[in-house]
Design a protein around this motif. Structure first.
Motif, PDB file in Angstrom:
ATOM      1  N   PHE A 100      63.946 113.768  16.399  1.00 54.82           N
ATOM      2  CA  PHE A 100      64.977 114.215  17.334  1.00 54.82           C
ATOM      3  C   PHE A 100      64.937 113.413  18.631  1.00 54.82           C
ATOM      4  CE2 PHE A 100      65.285 118.357  14.967  1.00 54.82           C
ATOM      5  CZ  PHE A 100      66.636 118.276  14.690  1.00 54.82           C
ATOM      6  N   GLU A 101      63.745 113.084  19.071  1.00 53.68           N
ATOM      7  CA  GLU A 101      63.608 112.303  20.303  1.00 53.68           C
ATOM      8  C   GLU A 101      64.228 110.911  20.120  1.00 53.68           C
ATOM      9  OE1 GLU A 101      59.950 110.871  23.137  1.00 53.68           O
ATOM     10  OE2 GLU A 101      59.757 112.787  22.107  1.00 53.68           O
ATOM     11  N   ARG A 102      63.936 110.280  18.990  1.00 55.96           N
ATOM     12  CA  ARG A 102      64.541 108.962  18.713  1.00 55.96           C
ATOM     13  C   ARG A 102      66.056 109.093  18.581  1.00 55.96           C
ATOM     14  NH1 ARG A 102      59.692 108.314  15.694  1.00 55.96           N
ATOM     15  NH2 ARG A 102      60.719 109.139  13.849  1.00 55.96           N
ATOM     16  N   ALA A 103      66.507 110.141  17.920  1.00 55.08           N
ATOM     17  CA  ALA A 103      67.955 110.348  17.768  1.00 55.08           C
ATOM     18  C   ALA A 103      68.624 110.500  19.128  1.00 55.08           C
ATOM     19  CB  ALA A 103      68.224 111.569  16.896  1.00 55.08           C
ATOM     20  N   SER A 104      67.963 111.198  20.045  1.00 56.47           N
ATOM     21  CA  SER A 104      68.547 111.372  21.378  1.00 56.47           C
ATOM     22  C   SER A 104      68.688 110.031  22.087  1.00 56.47           C
ATOM     23  CB  SER A 104      67.728 112.353  22.209  1.00 56.47           C
ATOM     24  OG  SER A 104      66.511 111.790  22.641  1.00 56.47           O
ATOM     25  N   GLU A 105      67.771 109.109  21.823  1.00 56.88           N
ATOM     26  CA  GLU A 105      67.862 107.778  22.419  1.00 56.88           C
ATOM     27  C   GLU A 105      69.043 106.983  21.876  1.00 56.88           C
ATOM     28  OE1 GLU A 105      63.126 106.880  23.257  1.00 56.88           O
ATOM     29  OE2 GLU A 105      64.121 105.843  21.623  1.00 56.88           O
ATOM     30  N   LEU A 106      69.469 107.295  20.657  1.00 55.50           N
ATOM     31  CA  LEU A 106      70.534 106.523  20.009  1.00 55.50           C
ATOM     32  C   LEU A 106      71.942 107.025  20.320  1.00 55.50           C
ATOM     33  CD1 LEU A 106      68.908 105.916  16.513  1.00 55.50           C
ATOM     34  CD2 LEU A 106      69.164 104.283  18.387  1.00 55.50           C
ATOM     35  N   VAL A 107      72.059 108.130  21.030  1.00 57.44           N
ATOM     36  CA  VAL A 107      73.385 108.701  21.319  1.00 57.44           C
ATOM     37  C   VAL A 107      74.297 107.697  22.014  1.00 57.44           C
ATOM     38  CG1 VAL A 107      74.582 110.427  22.737  1.00 57.44           C
ATOM     39  CG2 VAL A 107      72.694 111.116  21.264  1.00 57.44           C
ATOM     40  N   ASP A 108      73.743 106.918  22.927  1.00 58.24           N
ATOM     41  CA  ASP A 108      74.563 105.965  23.677  1.00 58.24           C
ATOM     42  C   ASP A 108      74.611 104.565  23.074  1.00 58.24           C
ATOM     43  OD1 ASP A 108      75.299 107.875  25.584  1.00 58.24           O
ATOM     44  OD2 ASP A 108      73.472 107.507  26.751  1.00 58.24           O
ATOM     45  N   VAL A 109      73.983 104.403  21.931  1.00 57.39           N
ATOM     46  CA  VAL A 109      74.030 103.113  21.251  1.00 57.39           C
ATOM     47  C   VAL A 109      75.308 103.075  20.411  1.00 57.39           C
ATOM     48  CG1 VAL A 109      72.860 101.602  19.587  1.00 57.39           C
ATOM     49  CG2 VAL A 109      71.510 102.976  21.193  1.00 57.39           C
ATOM     50  N   PRO A 110      76.117 102.018  20.562  1.00 58.30           N
ATOM     51  CA  PRO A 110      77.370 101.944  19.794  1.00 58.30           C
ATOM     52  C   PRO A 110      77.130 102.005  18.282  1.00 58.30           C
ATOM     53  CG  PRO A 110      77.316 100.254  21.505  1.00 58.30           C
ATOM     54  CD  PRO A 110      75.943 100.880  21.461  1.00 58.30           C
ATOM     55  N   ASP A 111      78.068 102.628  17.588  1.00 57.18           N
ATOM     56  CA  ASP A 111      77.955 102.800  16.133  1.00 57.18           C
ATOM     57  C   ASP A 111      77.722 101.476  15.412  1.00 57.18           C
ATOM     58  OD1 ASP A 111      78.333 105.501  16.493  1.00 57.18           O
ATOM     59  OD2 ASP A 111      80.436 105.480  15.861  1.00 57.18           O
ATOM     60  N   GLU A 112      78.421 100.422  15.829  1.00 55.54           N
ATOM     61  CA  GLU A 112      78.275  99.130  15.138  1.00 55.54           C
ATOM     62  C   GLU A 112      76.868  98.567  15.311  1.00 55.54           C
ATOM     63  OE1 GLU A 112      80.415  98.545  19.054  1.00 55.54           O
ATOM     64  OE2 GLU A 112      80.822  99.766  17.293  1.00 55.54           O
ATOM     65  N   VAL A 113      76.223  98.850  16.432  1.00 54.61           N
ATOM     66  CA  VAL A 113      74.842  98.403  16.646  1.00 54.61           C
ATOM     67  C   VAL A 113      73.903  99.185  15.730  1.00 54.61           C
ATOM     68  CG1 VAL A 113      72.959  98.263  18.340  1.00 54.61           C
ATOM     69  CG2 VAL A 113      75.296  97.658  19.010  1.00 54.61           C
ATOM     70  N   ILE A 114      74.143 100.473  15.604  1.00 50.17           N
ATOM     71  CA  ILE A 114      73.307 101.295  14.712  1.00 50.17           C
ATOM     72  C   ILE A 114      73.453 100.839  13.266  1.00 50.17           C
ATOM     73  CG2 ILE A 114      72.972 103.629  13.788  1.00 50.17           C
ATOM     74  CD1 ILE A 114      73.621 104.668  16.615  1.00 50.17           C
ATOM     75  N   LEU A 115      74.670 100.544  12.840  1.00 45.36           N
ATOM     76  CA  LEU A 115      74.879 100.052  11.471  1.00 45.36           C
ATOM     77  C   LEU A 115      74.181  98.710  11.252  1.00 45.36           C
ATOM     78  CD1 LEU A 115      78.594 101.054  10.872  1.00 45.36           C
ATOM     79  CD2 LEU A 115      76.563 102.018   9.780  1.00 45.36           C
ATOM     80  N   GLU A 116      74.246  97.847  12.246  1.00 49.27           N
ATOM     81  CA  GLU A 116      73.554  96.557  12.145  1.00 49.27           C
ATOM     82  C   GLU A 116      72.047  96.769  12.054  1.00 49.27           C
ATOM     83  OE1 GLU A 116      72.856  92.527  14.794  1.00 49.27           O
ATOM     84  OE2 GLU A 116      74.585  93.783  15.238  1.00 49.27           O
ATOM     85  N   MET A 117      71.529  97.709  12.849  1.00 49.32           N
ATOM     86  CA  MET A 117      70.102  98.028  12.794  1.00 49.32           C
ATOM     87  C   MET A 117      69.712  98.525  11.408  1.00 49.32           C
ATOM     88  SD  MET A 117      69.602 100.047  16.400  1.00 49.32           S
ATOM     89  CE  MET A 117      68.320 101.026  15.655  1.00 49.32           C
ATOM     90  N   TYR A 118      70.526  99.403  10.872  1.00 52.54           N
ATOM     91  CA  TYR A 118      70.260  99.953   9.543  1.00 52.54           C
ATOM     92  C   TYR A 118      70.128  98.821   8.524  1.00 52.54           C
ATOM     93  CZ  TYR A 118      71.092 102.193   5.058  1.00 52.54           C
ATOM     94  OH  TYR A 118      70.992 102.593   3.754  1.00 52.54           O
ATOM     95  N   ASN A 119      71.061  97.892   8.563  1.00 56.84           N
ATOM     96  CA  ASN A 119      71.024  96.777   7.611  1.00 56.84           C
ATOM     97  C   ASN A 119      69.820  95.877   7.835  1.00 56.84           C
ATOM     98  OD1 ASN A 119      73.238  97.326   5.931  1.00 56.84           O
ATOM     99  ND2 ASN A 119      74.629  96.627   7.526  1.00 56.84           N
ATOM    100  N   LYS A 120      69.482  95.610   9.080  1.00 61.81           N
ATOM    101  CA  LYS A 120      68.350  94.731   9.373  1.00 61.81           C
ATOM    102  C   LYS A 120      67.014  95.370   9.023  1.00 61.81           C
ATOM    103  CE  LYS A 120      70.359  91.708  12.755  1.00 61.81           C
ATOM    104  NZ  LYS A 120      69.957  90.725  13.723  1.00 61.81           N
ATOM    105  N   LEU A 121      66.961  96.690   9.018  1.00 57.16           N
ATOM    106  CA  LEU A 121      65.708  97.370   8.699  1.00 57.16           C
ATOM    107  C   LEU A 121      65.476  97.545   7.207  1.00 57.16           C
ATOM    108  CD1 LEU A 121      65.577  99.958  11.592  1.00 57.16           C
ATOM    109  CD2 LEU A 121      63.859  98.201  11.090  1.00 57.16           C
ATOM    110  N   ARG A 122      66.428  97.131   6.403  1.00 62.14           N
ATOM    111  CA  ARG A 122      66.223  97.185   4.958  1.00 62.14           C
ATOM    112  C   ARG A 122      65.274  96.054   4.557  1.00 62.14           C
ATOM    113  NH1 ARG A 122      71.928  97.264   2.398  1.00 62.14           N
ATOM    114  NH2 ARG A 122      70.729  97.653   0.515  1.00 62.14           N
ATOM    115  N   PRO A 123      64.451  96.263   3.560  1.00 69.35           N
ATOM    116  CA  PRO A 123      63.512  95.213   3.133  1.00 69.35           C
ATOM    117  C   PRO A 123      64.232  93.910   2.777  1.00 69.35           C
ATOM    118  CG  PRO A 123      62.975  97.297   2.096  1.00 69.35           C
ATOM    119  CD  PRO A 123      64.297  97.490   2.787  1.00 69.35           C
ATOM    120  N   ASN A 124      63.584  92.814   3.150  1.00 70.30           N
ATOM    121  CA  ASN A 124      64.064  91.457   2.847  1.00 70.30           C
ATOM    122  C   ASN A 124      65.432  91.151   3.449  1.00 70.30           C
ATOM    123  OD1 ASN A 124      61.766  90.659   1.171  1.00 70.30           O
ATOM    124  ND2 ASN A 124      62.549  92.225  -0.234  1.00 70.30           N
ATOM    125  N   ARG A 125      65.740  91.731   4.601  1.00 73.46           N
ATOM    126  CA  ARG A 125      67.017  91.482   5.280  1.00 73.46           C
ATOM    127  C   ARG A 125      66.856  90.793   6.619  1.00 73.46           C
ATOM    128  NH1 ARG A 125      71.491  94.164   2.823  1.00 73.46           N
ATOM    129  NH2 ARG A 125      70.759  94.518   0.704  1.00 73.46           N
TER     130      ARG A 125
END
Length: 130
Positions: free
Chosen positions: A65-90
């Motif tokens: 929840f604490e990490r989620a609260s930090e992401l509230v102001d992060v733009p959606d496209e940045v979060i999606l990019e993070m998701y993709n970059k955190l996948r193995p071998n990406r």
């Protein structure tokens, strides 16, 4: 705060835009008085949910929840990019370190940045970096 928050704290729960949960009703939506941004959760509410988890001896959930609260102001496209970059071998270790730096410097997301760096170290050990 008492859990479930939606039952016990309805008048103190506010969305990202400051709209009270009690004001988000089907009638208000039909009237056009509730927008998509009005139903996004606020940092404070995520933090409060984390405190409830912590008080219930669920420290891992509290950290989420604490990490989620930090992401509230992060733009959606940045979060999606993070998701993709955190996948193995990406990503390379440098790309993940750069992401962590951006999280820290641009968005003040200290715990999220730490998590990304921990992932980079683990990915390196497991051989799942580019």
């Amino acid at each position: 705060m008492r859990y479930p928050l939606g039952e016990h704290e309805i008048n103190s729960i506010k969305s990202k835009t400051g709209k009270k949960l009690s004001g988000i009703t089907l009638d208000e939506i039909k009237k056009g008085n509730v927008t998509a941004d009005d139903i996004k959760i606020s940092k404070e509410m995520l933090y409060n949910q984390g405190q409830v988890a912590k008080e219930s001896d669920n420290s891992e959930l509290a950290k989420n929840f604490e990490r989620a609260s930090e992401l509230v102001d992060v733009p959606d496209e940045v979060i999606l990019e993070m998701y993709n970059k955190l996948r193995p071998n990406r990503s390379t270790k440098l790309e993940l370190a750069t992401m962590a730096k951006d999280l820290l410097e641009k968005y003040k997301a200290v715990n999220c940045a730490k998590l990304v760096m921990e992932a980079a170290e683990i990915y390196e050990k497991r051989g799942i970096l580019l």
